[in-house]
Design a protein around this motif. Structure first.
Motif, mmCIF file in Angstrom:
data_model
loop_
_atom_site.group_PDB
_atom_site.id
_atom_site.type_symbol
_atom_site.label_atom_id
_atom_site.label_comp_id
_atom_site.label_asym_id
_atom_site.label_seq_id
_atom_site.Cartn_x
_atom_site.Cartn_y
_atom_site.Cartn_z
ATOM 1 N N VAL A 151 1.163 -0.975 0.470
ATOM 2 C CA VAL A 151 0.138 -0.504 -0.416
ATOM 3 C C VAL A 151 0.661 1.821 -0.143
ATOM 4 N N GLY A 152 0.710 2.197 -0.655
ATOM 5 C CA GLY A 152 1.293 3.784 -0.954
ATOM 6 C C GLY A 152 1.145 3.991 -1.720
ATOM 7 N N GLU A 153 1.907 3.656 -2.459
ATOM 8 C CA GLU A 153 2.162 4.018 -4.080
ATOM 9 C C GLU A 153 2.398 2.562 -5.284
ATOM 10 N N PRO A 154 2.019 3.284 -5.939
ATOM 11 C CA PRO A 154 2.827 1.326 -7.215
ATOM 12 C C PRO A 154 3.752 1.056 -7.073
ATOM 13 N N ILE A 155 3.509 -0.679 -6.479
ATOM 14 C CA ILE A 155 4.742 -1.541 -6.564
ATOM 15 C C ILE A 155 5.075 -1.382 -7.405
ATOM 16 N N VAL A 201 -1.899 -8.121 -2.383
ATOM 17 C CA VAL A 201 -2.713 -7.884 -2.584
ATOM 18 C C VAL A 201 -2.097 -6.506 -2.207
ATOM 19 N N ASP A 202 -2.122 -5.849 -4.009
ATOM 20 C CA ASP A 202 -1.399 -4.244 -3.991
ATOM 21 C C ASP A 202 -2.996 -3.671 -4.005
ATOM 22 N N THR A 203 -2.864 -3.340 -2.847
ATOM 23 C CA THR A 203 -4.147 -2.189 -2.426
ATOM 24 C C THR A 203 -4.116 -0.850 -2.712
ATOM 25 N N PHE A 204 -5.288 -0.612 -4.083
ATOM 26 C CA PHE A 204 -5.026 0.805 -3.562
ATOM 27 C C PHE A 204 -6.395 1.792 -2.600
ATOM 28 N N TRP A 205 -5.425 2.447 -2.454
ATOM 29 C CA TRP A 205 -6.704 3.926 -2.143
ATOM 30 C C TRP A 205 -6.108 4.787 -1.159
ATOM 31 N N GLN A 206 -6.864 5.896 -0.848
ATOM 32 C CA GLN A 206 -6.848 6.653 -0.261
ATOM 33 C C GLN A 206 -6.813 7.432 1.209
ATOM 34 N N THR A 207 -6.233 8.674 1.330
ATOM 35 C CA THR A 207 -7.408 8.663 2.874
ATOM 36 C C THR A 207 -8.244 8.790 2.880
ATOM 37 N N GLU A 208 -9.090 9.815 2.219
ATOM 38 C CA GLU A 208 -10.613 9.968 1.307
ATOM 39 C C GLU A 208 -11.174 8.816 1.103
ATOM 40 N N GLY A 227 -7.470 11.637 -8.377
ATOM 41 C CA GLY A 227 -5.980 12.319 -8.755
ATOM 42 C C GLY A 227 -5.300 11.666 -8.785
ATOM 43 N N ASP A 228 -5.879 10.720 -9.394
ATOM 44 C CA ASP A 228 -4.590 9.412 -9.771
ATOM 45 C C ASP A 228 -5.371 8.873 -11.250
ATOM 46 N N GLY A 229 -3.726 9.011 -11.938
ATOM 47 C CA GLY A 229 -4.292 7.664 -13.308
ATOM 48 C C GLY A 229 -4.381 6.436 -12.813
ATOM 49 N N GLY A 285 0.194 6.250 -11.203
ATOM 50 C CA GLY A 285 0.448 7.386 -10.417
ATOM 51 C C GLY A 285 -0.910 8.959 -10.102
ATOM 52 N N ARG A 286 0.364 9.645 -9.823
ATOM 53 C CA ARG A 286 -0.798 10.362 -9.861
ATOM 54 C C ARG A 286 -0.994 11.442 -10.880
ATOM 55 N N VAL A 287 -2.284 12.077 -10.907
ATOM 56 C CA VAL A 287 -1.928 12.804 -12.776
ATOM 57 C C VAL A 287 -0.913 13.859 -12.426
ATOM 58 N N GLY A 317 7.144 7.813 3.208
ATOM 59 C CA GLY A 317 8.188 6.946 2.659
ATOM 60 C C GLY A 317 7.635 7.446 1.078
ATOM 61 N N LYS A 318 6.571 8.183 0.803
ATOM 62 C CA LYS A 318 5.895 9.399 -0.895
ATOM 63 C C LYS A 318 7.293 9.758 -0.533
ATOM 64 N N ILE A 319 8.074 9.717 -1.774
ATOM 65 C CA ILE A 319 8.897 10.422 -2.959
ATOM 66 C C ILE A 319 7.605 11.804 -2.445
HETATM 67 C C1 7RM Z 1 -3.721 4.585 1.329
HETATM 68 C C2 7RM Z 1 -3.300 5.669 1.249
HETATM 69 C C3 7RM Z 1 -2.895 8.465 -1.708
HETATM 70 C C4 7RM Z 1 -2.022 7.882 -2.759
HETATM 71 C C5 7RM Z 1 -2.678 7.502 -3.889
HETATM 72 C C6 7RM Z 1 -1.843 7.146 -4.835
HETATM 73 C C7 7RM Z 1 -0.998 6.435 -4.154
HETATM 74 C C8 7RM Z 1 -1.348 3.993 -2.945
HETATM 75 C C9 7RM Z 1 -1.307 2.511 -4.002
HETATM 76 C C10 7RM Z 1 -0.963 4.096 -5.100
HETATM 77 C C11 7RM Z 1 -0.833 2.808 -6.695
HETATM 78 C C12 7RM Z 1 -1.162 1.394 -4.536
HETATM 79 N N1 7RM Z 1 -3.557 6.844 1.727
HETATM 80 N N2 7RM Z 1 -1.402 4.948 -3.711
HETATM 81 N N3 7RM Z 1 -2.135 3.281 -2.657
HETATM 82 N N4 7RM Z 1 -0.586 4.347 -5.860
HETATM 83 N N5 7RM Z 1 -0.718 1.387 -5.944
HETATM 84 N N6 7RM Z 1 -1.631 0.548 -4.052
HETATM 85 O O1 7RM Z 1 -1.370 5.554 0.796
HETATM 86 O O2 7RM Z 1 -3.713 9.299 0.984
HETATM 87 O O3 7RM Z 1 -1.559 8.896 1.766
HETATM 88 O O4 7RM Z 1 -2.666 8.101 -0.108
HETATM 89 O O5 7RM Z 1 -1.510 7.059 -2.469
HETATM 90 O O6 7RM Z 1 -1.253 7.757 -5.805
HETATM 91 O O7 7RM Z 1 -3.702 8.562 -4.338
HETATM 92 S S1 7RM Z 1 -2.767 8.354 0.835
#
Ligand code: 7RM
Length: 670
Positions: A406-410, A430-437, A519-521, A534-536, A628-630
């Motif tokens: 979780v957190g970014e593309p793997i 499980v590569d889980t995509f989601w957001q705080t929102e 906000g992601d593509g 990743g982010r748009v 850990g987000k760049i």
């Molecule tokens: C859970 C979390 C959200 C942003 C989101 C994406 C990126 C998170 C993935 C991902 C690709 C994933 N919440 N992101 N998970 N991108 N694959 N599995 O991280 O609000 O802190 O960040 O993180 O860009 O919009 S967050």
């Protein structure tokens, strides 16, 4: 290297006995969830306690179209409940009182403890009574600044018990950032600890809180109570560290936890709150300056946290689950606290880091507790895969069944290492995509059911309808790449930004009316798999070719000599944009002409000549947030040699920025 076509089926080990064991079964459940959301979520709601039942006529209502009036989402309107009651009392009544809710594993391997559901309930009630005695009422915000200790969980649930709204700020944020958030949410009560060890570093949490509280006071906002858990005195200090640490306490405002909580009554009648009353808020950084206070409410969040946890991790009664995320992030909220407890799960709560006392700590903890589900971030995986495989292999990891990311593309490199070395090719990833929102997972594989592709988030979770839009707002059907948006809410979606509904509508619902905009593509491949790119704002357009930074990064990291890579767009007079790449070499790698040549050639080969990087810069370290987000925003500045980098307060290490400017290669121009 795997291509988009490489497919990994769930192994028998992960499938046998799973809640969902086949793709058709997932598809059937998914259909039902979107065709009949009331029926689908209504059945799930029956497992929980509702003091007042929901009104079936208004179980689910929403508006996502700014042209039709204010944006809103409501689930189970009319119902009343209490989340702490559902997580604790309900489980104790169902016979789980003596079940371990958390194994706590300290920073130092000598420190560990455990807490059962019954004991957790008692502690929560005691603290709830203390908070009430300090004047906290339903709807009030409580600021929390805590390390990864059991009291952090107790604090969140004590707030929920009395209907107060917790606003936890990651205990790595500076005093300034914390103060800004306290003032914004208007908290009068703060809960913290004296300090904590992270590896061999001491973090003096209370001193940071003191600074934050004086900044608040200077802004005209007074924190009236600061409750402090004494943590340092009960843990083992790292070798060579000095034992003494004096915590300053301000009379009248500051109270020690041990002077107030143990004496309070261990029972506290829950405050029944409405389904759409707030449960908590959590700040997330906005693309422009001020942090956004994402607000989650009661019923929908509970249903969604519980259901995603159950299916995505395939949690079964005797499993031991471990999510390494700090409670300071949404992953900690939903998948350390709310999701697991809603399922009467046993979890590991880990205070330390993957690198202390050595690089094998994660694996020794997995072995120690016989962990069945392990959930971490790609950045941790990439950091650990630099070391000798034997650090992993010397531990017995056969208990593992599901590995989460979780957190970014793997990148596929990291995915495969995780799959092969950690999972022994027996586990589902499980590569889980989601957001705080989004409150919980929205795109994810299901471990027993859906096939996996390294780097793909796969398919929507129940109730989630992903749509891809082009720049003009037209829906992309079938294969293609575009903006990832959602035309309808699921129960866990945030309801507003605290105190700023206008900004909520503007940020998420204005670009494409009728849709929640992530906000992601994302792209959908020929097999229907979704890949978050990743982010748009991280999209690149080189000579009309749309590509994502993540795509190029993943190709760069395929090279043996590359540990990590980050790519940004740099304006280019002919191509529109070109690629500027930052590359961190592996421990035994060297950054030389030969590496540059090989990388350029490799990108040409893997993506196409249009994707060939114009600049590749040596980056001993990348600018990262504490989670850990760049921070590509900063890299974009380095790329154009613009030293006006703006706010760098959320960086884990601020010195990285100067180093990158100093190391710009001569061919990078301005
Ligand atoms: C859970 C979390 C959200 C942003 C989101 C994406 C990126 C998170 C993935 C991902 C690709 C994933 N919440 N992101 N998970 N991108 N694959 N599995 O991280 O609000 O802190 O960040 O993180 O860009 O919009 S967050």
């Amino acid at each position: 290297m795997p291509s988009e076509k490489s497919v990994y089926e769930p192994s028998a080990h992960a499938s046998k006995g799973a809640y969902v064991t086949s793709l058709p079964q997932y598809q059937q459940m998914y259909r039902r969830s979107v065709d009949d959301p009331e029926g689908f979520w209504g059945e799930i709601a029956r497992h929980f306690h509702w003091e007042t039942p929901a009104d079936p006529a208004r179980f689910f209502r929403y508006n996502f179209d700014v042209a039709k009036g204010p944006i809103f989402t409501k689930w189970m309107d009319g119902a009343t409940t209490n989340v702490s009651y559902n997580l604790l009392d309900r489980n104790v009544r169902n016979g789980h009182g003596d079940k371990v809710a958390f194994y706590w594993e300290g920073n130092h391997p000598d420190d560990y403890s455990r807490l059962t559901y019954r004991k957790l309930l008692e502690e929560v009630c005691r603290l709830a009574n203390v908070l009430k005695s300090r004047g906290v009422q339903k709807g009030d915000r409580v600021a929390v600044y805590m390390p990864m200790i059991l009291e952090a969980v107790v604090t969140l649930l004590a707030c929920a018990r009395i209907g107060a709204v917790h606003s936890l700020v990651f205990a790595g944020f500076s005093a300034d950032s914390f103060a800004e958030r306290i003032v914004d949410c208007g908290a009068r009560v703060l809960v913290t600890a004296d300090g904590a060890w992270r590896g061999d570093k001491l973090i003096a949490l209370k001193s940071i809180c003191d600074q934050a509280m004086s900044k608040c006071a200077a802004d005209g906002h007074n924190v009236e109570t600061c409750l402090v858990i004494g943590h340092l005195g009960r843990v083992t200090s790292p070798k060579g560290a000095s034992q003494r640490h004096k915590t300053p306490m301000t009379v009248g405002r500051d109270i020690w936890w041990h002077d107030a909580v143990p004496q309070a009554s261990s029972s506290c009648y829950p405050e029944w709150v409405r389904a759409e009353d707030p449960l908590f808020m959590l700040y997330t950084s906005g693309s422009t300056g001020k942090p956004k206070g994402v607000l989650h409410t009661t019923a929908g969040y509970l249903l969604y946290a519980a259901t995603t946890f159950k299916y995505v991790f395939d949690y079964r009664p005797d499993d031991v689950y471990w999510c390494t995320a700090d409670v300071g992030w949404i992953t900690g909220h939903t998948y350390v606290v709310y999701g697991p407890l809603a399922n009467a799960a046993t979890s590991v709560l880990f205070e330390g880091t993957p690198f202390y006392p050595d690089h094998g700590r994660f694996w020794s903890v997995v072995e120690k507790y016989r962990v069945t589900q392990f959930y971490t971030a790609p950045t941790a995986i990439r950091a650990l895969m630099k070391f000798d495989e034997r650090l992993v292999k010397r531990h017995d990891l056969t208990s593992l069944r599901v590995l989460g990311s979780v957190g970014e593309p793997i990148n596929p490199e990291a995915w495969l290492w995780y799959y092969r070395v950690v999972g022994g090719e027996r586990c589902s990833i499980v590569d889980t995509f989601w957001q705080t929102e989004t409150g919980g997972h929205v795109l994810t594989p299901l471990p027993g059911a859906t096939p996996m592709k390294p780097g793909a988030a796969g398919f929507p979770f129940f109730g989630v309808e992903p749509v891809l839009l082009d720049e003009g707002g037209k829906e992309i059907i079938g294969e293609g790449e575009g903006y990832l948006v959602f035309p309808r809410p699921w129960p866990g979606l945030m309801r507003t930004l605290f105190g700023n509904h206008d900004r909520y509508e503007l940020t998420y619902f204005t670009k494409f009316p009728g849709y929640y905009c992530t906000g992601d593509g994302a792209k959908r491949d020929a097999d229907g798999f979704l890949w978050v790119t990743g982010r748009v704002d991280d999209m690149l357009n080189v000579s009309g070719h749309l590509m994502s930074t993540a795509e190029v990064e993943s190709v760069l990291t395929e090279h043996r000599g590359v540990a990590e890579a980050a790519v940004v767009a740099k304006p280019h007079p002919v191509k529109g944009e070109c690629l500027y790449c930052f590359v961190t070499v592996t421990e035994d790698g060297v950054f030389d002409e030969r590496l540059l040549r090989e990388l350029k050639q490799h990108v040409r080969e893997r993506i196409g000549p249009f994707a060939q990087p114009d600049v590749i810069q040596n980056a001993p370290a990348l600018p990262k947030t504490r989670s850990g987000k760049i921070m590509r925003r900063i890299l974009r500045k380095v790329a154009v040699n613009d030293r006006d980098v703006g706010d760098v307060s959320t960086l884990a290490d601020g010195t990285v920025v100067e180093q990158l400017f100093a190391m710009r290669p001569p061919d990078a121009a301005a």
